[in-house]
Design an enzyme around this catalytic site. Structure first.
Site, PDB file in Angstrom:
ATOM      1  N   GLY A 277      28.309 -31.171  42.633  1.00  0.00           N
ATOM      2  CA  GLY A 277      28.971 -30.115  43.389  1.00  0.00           C
ATOM      3  C   GLY A 277      29.633 -29.093  42.490  1.00  0.00           C
ATOM      4  O   GLY A 277      29.710 -29.243  41.271  1.00  0.00           O
TER       5      GLY A 277
ATOM      6  N   LYS B 250      33.218 -18.110  39.105  1.00  0.00           N
ATOM      7  CA  LYS B 250      32.965 -19.255  38.222  1.00  0.00           C
ATOM      8  C   LYS B 250      34.112 -19.368  37.236  1.00  0.00           C
ATOM      9  O   LYS B 250      34.386 -18.446  36.474  1.00  0.00           O
ATOM     10  CB  LYS B 250      31.637 -19.049  37.487  1.00  0.00           C
ATOM     11  CG  LYS B 250      31.152 -20.266  36.721  1.00  0.00           C
ATOM     12  CD  LYS B 250      29.754 -20.009  36.170  1.00  0.00           C
ATOM     13  CE  LYS B 250      29.243 -21.220  35.380  1.00  0.00           C
ATOM     14  NZ  LYS B 250      27.877 -20.967  34.848  1.00  0.00           N
TER      15      LYS B 250
ATOM     16  N   ASP C  88      20.193 -30.045  39.145  1.00  0.00           N
ATOM     17  CA  ASP C  88      21.259 -29.257  39.760  1.00  0.00           C
ATOM     18  C   ASP C  88      21.321 -27.853  39.177  1.00  0.00           C
ATOM     19  O   ASP C  88      22.092 -27.019  39.661  1.00  0.00           O
ATOM     20  CB  ASP C  88      22.611 -29.961  39.613  1.00  0.00           C
ATOM     21  CG  ASP C  88      22.960 -30.297  38.177  1.00  0.00           C
ATOM     22  OD1 ASP C  88      22.253 -31.145  37.601  1.00  0.00           O
ATOM     23  OD2 ASP C  88      23.907 -29.722  37.625  1.00  0.00           O
ATOM     24  N   ASN C  89      20.516 -27.580  38.140  1.00  0.00           N
ATOM     25  CA  ASN C  89      20.418 -26.232  37.578  1.00  0.00           C
ATOM     26  C   ASN C  89      19.050 -25.614  37.876  1.00  0.00           C
ATOM     27  O   ASN C  89      18.638 -24.674  37.207  1.00  0.00           O
ATOM     28  CB  ASN C  89      20.634 -26.258  36.064  1.00  0.00           C
ATOM     29  CG  ASN C  89      22.041 -26.684  35.692  1.00  0.00           C
ATOM     30  OD1 ASN C  89      22.962 -26.517  36.477  1.00  0.00           O
ATOM     31  ND2 ASN C  89      22.208 -27.229  34.514  1.00  0.00           N
TER      32      ASN C  89
ATOM     33  N   ASP D 115      39.371 -29.332  34.801  1.00  0.00           N
ATOM     34  CA  ASP D 115      40.394 -28.359  35.163  1.00  0.00           C
ATOM     35  C   ASP D 115      39.849 -27.215  36.007  1.00  0.00           C
ATOM     36  O   ASP D 115      40.607 -26.385  36.517  1.00  0.00           O
ATOM     37  CB  ASP D 115      41.097 -27.806  33.919  1.00  0.00           C
ATOM     38  CG  ASP D 115      40.167 -27.053  32.976  1.00  0.00           C
ATOM     39  OD1 ASP D 115      39.013 -26.765  33.352  1.00  0.00           O
ATOM     40  OD2 ASP D 115      40.607 -26.748  31.844  1.00  0.00           O
TER      41      ASP D 115
ATOM     42  N   ASP E 207      22.699 -20.810  35.798  1.00  0.00           N
ATOM     43  CA  ASP E 207      23.527 -21.650  34.923  1.00  0.00           C
ATOM     44  C   ASP E 207      23.170 -21.490  33.454  1.00  0.00           C
ATOM     45  O   ASP E 207      22.469 -22.309  32.857  1.00  0.00           O
ATOM     46  CB  ASP E 207      23.463 -23.118  35.359  1.00  0.00           C
ATOM     47  CG  ASP E 207      24.229 -23.357  36.651  1.00  0.00           C
ATOM     48  OD1 ASP E 207      25.222 -22.647  36.873  1.00  0.00           O
ATOM     49  OD2 ASP E 207      23.838 -24.221  37.438  1.00  0.00           O
TER      50      ASP E 207
ATOM     51  N   GLY F 145      32.203 -27.814  40.638  1.00  0.00           N
ATOM     52  CA  GLY F 145      33.446 -28.341  40.098  1.00  0.00           C
ATOM     53  C   GLY F 145      34.365 -27.289  39.518  1.00  0.00           C
ATOM     54  O   GLY F 145      35.547 -27.553  39.277  1.00  0.00           O
ATOM     55  N   ARG F 146      33.840 -26.089  39.301  1.00  0.00           N
ATOM     56  CA  ARG F 146      34.687 -25.009  38.782  1.00  0.00           C
ATOM     57  C   ARG F 146      34.228 -23.659  39.315  1.00  0.00           C
ATOM     58  O   ARG F 146      34.357 -22.635  38.651  1.00  0.00           O
ATOM     59  CB  ARG F 146      34.685 -24.996  37.261  1.00  0.00           C
ATOM     60  CG  ARG F 146      33.303 -24.867  36.622  1.00  0.00           C
ATOM     61  CD  ARG F 146      33.426 -24.687  35.131  1.00  0.00           C
ATOM     62  NE  ARG F 146      32.137 -24.521  34.505  1.00  0.00           N
ATOM     63  CZ  ARG F 146      31.927 -23.848  33.379  1.00  0.00           C
ATOM     64  NH1 ARG F 146      32.943 -23.267  32.790  1.00  0.00           N
ATOM     65  NH2 ARG F 146      30.729 -23.754  32.854  1.00  0.00           N
TER      66      ARG F 146
ATOM     67  N   ARG G  39      29.750 -14.203  39.689  1.00  0.00           N
ATOM     68  CA  ARG G  39      28.301 -14.366  39.629  1.00  0.00           C
ATOM     69  C   ARG G  39      27.672 -14.013  40.971  1.00  0.00           C
ATOM     70  O   ARG G  39      28.204 -14.357  42.023  1.00  0.00           O
ATOM     71  CB  ARG G  39      27.944 -15.802  39.245  1.00  0.00           C
ATOM     72  CG  ARG G  39      26.442 -16.047  39.119  1.00  0.00           C
ATOM     73  CD  ARG G  39      26.132 -17.316  38.368  1.00  0.00           C
ATOM     74  NE  ARG G  39      26.476 -18.514  39.090  1.00  0.00           N
ATOM     75  CZ  ARG G  39      26.336 -19.748  38.592  1.00  0.00           C
ATOM     76  NH1 ARG G  39      25.864 -19.917  37.363  1.00  0.00           N
ATOM     77  NH2 ARG G  39      26.678 -20.807  39.304  1.00  0.00           N
TER      78      ARG G  39
END
Length: 491
Positions: free
Chosen positions: A88, A111, A250-251, A123, A260, A90-91, A174
């Site tokens: 998912g 992003k 996932d990319n 983070d 990505d 995450g950032r 993005r």
């Protein structure tokens, strides 16, 4: 002035299992360092307003614009061959979707905008270096004519992120035709949620493959469409010497865009086994492996779609294999056609593939620069006395032997020397985002807060096929001490 985004959101209207609703985390002191003004206009946005302090706050995630429906998308994925059932965003936070001036729906995503429920103890932030790298390379890919996500803006946050050291924080805005990935389908397949797979497939067809809506077997046609786009995309990568570096499922974009830009890089000296990514220790995603990996990823997508093909598992597998079987020919046709154009051939003859492969073999053996060899070959097409292509080879005699055969082959076609040169220069760039240049730009920004090199580099890369005499040095390969041997993900 008020920043207005004409959002028309569709993905956030899907069931809650597709995403997590989460707002960007506010930052201390956002400062806009680059706005892609032409892209802003294409998206129906006002660049003058986006360049105001209010615009910078939105592009940094400090303020959520009216009409946004911010979400973090759920997906799974194979990372270097190992399956992770939940990854998912995450950032990253998808603010929403707009319809651009061509009538195409585009995602606008932040992003580096802070943690989400998918952050896995991260983070959720981005350092300035990776943000600049993605801005540079994604916009260079667009100028090269390769399907790609785009970069609308880069903003520094006024905060630091901790990696190996404290680094300036930044956010990239993005733009993509969508952020749906092979891993998005895998997220539901591993949960055996066939209804969600069907819902997702229907959404993808409506958004990216409307031509198959009336097909007798739309889900089969969907897989065929993704196979065709990915085969063409990877062929385009190879034709400019691009190495993605982290081709995890996932990319792998369902829309057929490059997505990505982590440890990506462009080759200098031609080497089919070239790897730059620091995390690709086994060379899984090496330059020449990319077609094979693309097919592997597509096979994972096919596995997810099997329940939509037939209740008969054996029949569904056979049908999927038949569709996947088209990848090899589609890729080969696109790649070989592109190579013929790169060496200035307008027609196809039986011996052409061997002629091209002999050139590539000689380039690899002689550590010839990939980009400059083809570009300077165009010069030689216009002027047989031009020897800059020859100069790329450690053993110039190896080029001479090949060039003799090449001139014999081109003599069989009616085009003039000037026509051939123009055609070759139109497909062989002079300027690419060479790794040492990217690193120099990043260091100037991170260490000295100096964005002049970044601005100039982006300007040069926007016209990759033009000579640009005033910027000729940007075409030069690195000196031995300038070579970048590894690139890094940045997470």
């Amino acid at each position: 002035m008020t920043v207005h985004f004409p959002f028309q959101n569709s993905y956030s209207a899907l069931p809650d299992s597709f995403f997590a609703r989460v707002a960007p985390t506010p930052v201390a002191a956002p400062r806009l360092i680059k706005l892609n003004r032409p892209l802003a206009v294409q998206l129906g946005l006002d660049p003058d307003v986006l360049e105001t302090p209010e615009g910078a706050e939105i592009l940094a995630g400090k303020t959520v614009p009216a009409g946004a429906d911010p979400i973090a998308m759920a997906y799974a994925g194979h990372q270097f061959g190992q399956f992770v059932p939940q990854l998912g965003d995450g950032r990253a936070v998808l603010l929403g979707e707009v319809i651009d001036k061509d009538g195409i729906r585009r995602d606008i995503q932040l992003k580096g905008s802070g943690p989400t429920p998918f952050s896995r103890r991260g983070d959720g932030r981005a350092a300035l270096g990776p943000v600049l790298r993605e801005y540079i390379v994604s916009e260079a890919m667009f100028a090269l004519g390769i399907p790609t996500t785009r970069s609308l803006a880069a903003v520094v946050t006024g905060e630091h992120v901790i990696r190996e050291t404290a680094l300036p924080g930044a956010v990239l805005t993005r733009v993509a035709s969508s952020h749906i990935r092979v891993g998005t389908f895998q997220f539901f397949a591993v949960r055996r949620d066939t209804d969600a797979i069907r819902r997702l497939a229907d959404h993808v067809i409506a958004r990216h493959y409307p031509e198959v809506l009336g097909a007798e077997r739309p889900y089969h046609a969907l897989l065929g469409g993704v196979v065709a786009r990915q085969a063409d995309l990877v062929a385009r990568w190879l034709l400019v010497g691009f190495i993605h570096g982290v081709m995890n499922t996932d990319n792998s974009s369902i829309s057929g865009e490059t997505i990505d830009y982590g440890p990506c890089a462009f080759m200098d000296a031609y080497n089919p086994s070239q790897v730059f990514s620091s995390i690709d220790e086994m060379g899984r995603y090496a330059y020449a492996n990319q077609p094979r990996i693309a097919l592997w990823n597509l096979t994972r997508l096919a596995e997810c779609l099997l329940p939509l093909f037939s209740d008969d598992q054996e029949k569904a597998v056979a049908e999927a294999q038949d569709i996947l079987g088209a990848f090899s020919d589609t890729f080969s046709d696109a790649y070989q056609a592109g190579l013929r154009k790169k060496i200035g051939l307008f027609t196809e003859r039986d011996a052409d593939d061997a002629l091209i492969q002999d050139l590539l073999d000689a380039m690899a053996k002689n550590q010839a620069d990939f980009t400059l060899t083809f570009r300077k070959l165009g010069d030689a097409a216009g002027d047989p006395a031009a020897d800059d292509a020859r100069a790329q080879f450690m053993d110039p005699a190896a080029f001479d032997e090949w060039a003799r055969r090449w001139h014999e082959r081109t003599a069989l076609e009616p085009q003039t020397a000037a026509e051939r040169q123009a055609a070759m220069h139109a497909v062989n760039p002079m300027f690419i985002p060479r790794n040492h240049r990217v690193e120099a730009v990043i260091q100037a920004a991170v260490n000295d807060d100096d964005y002049t090199p970044f601005e100039e580099f982006v300007k040069v890369l926007a016209k990759p096929f033009e000579g640009q005499p005033g910027y000729a040095a940007y075409a030069d390969p690195p000196l031995p001490e300038q070579r970048v041997l590894q690139t890094f993900c940045g997470t």
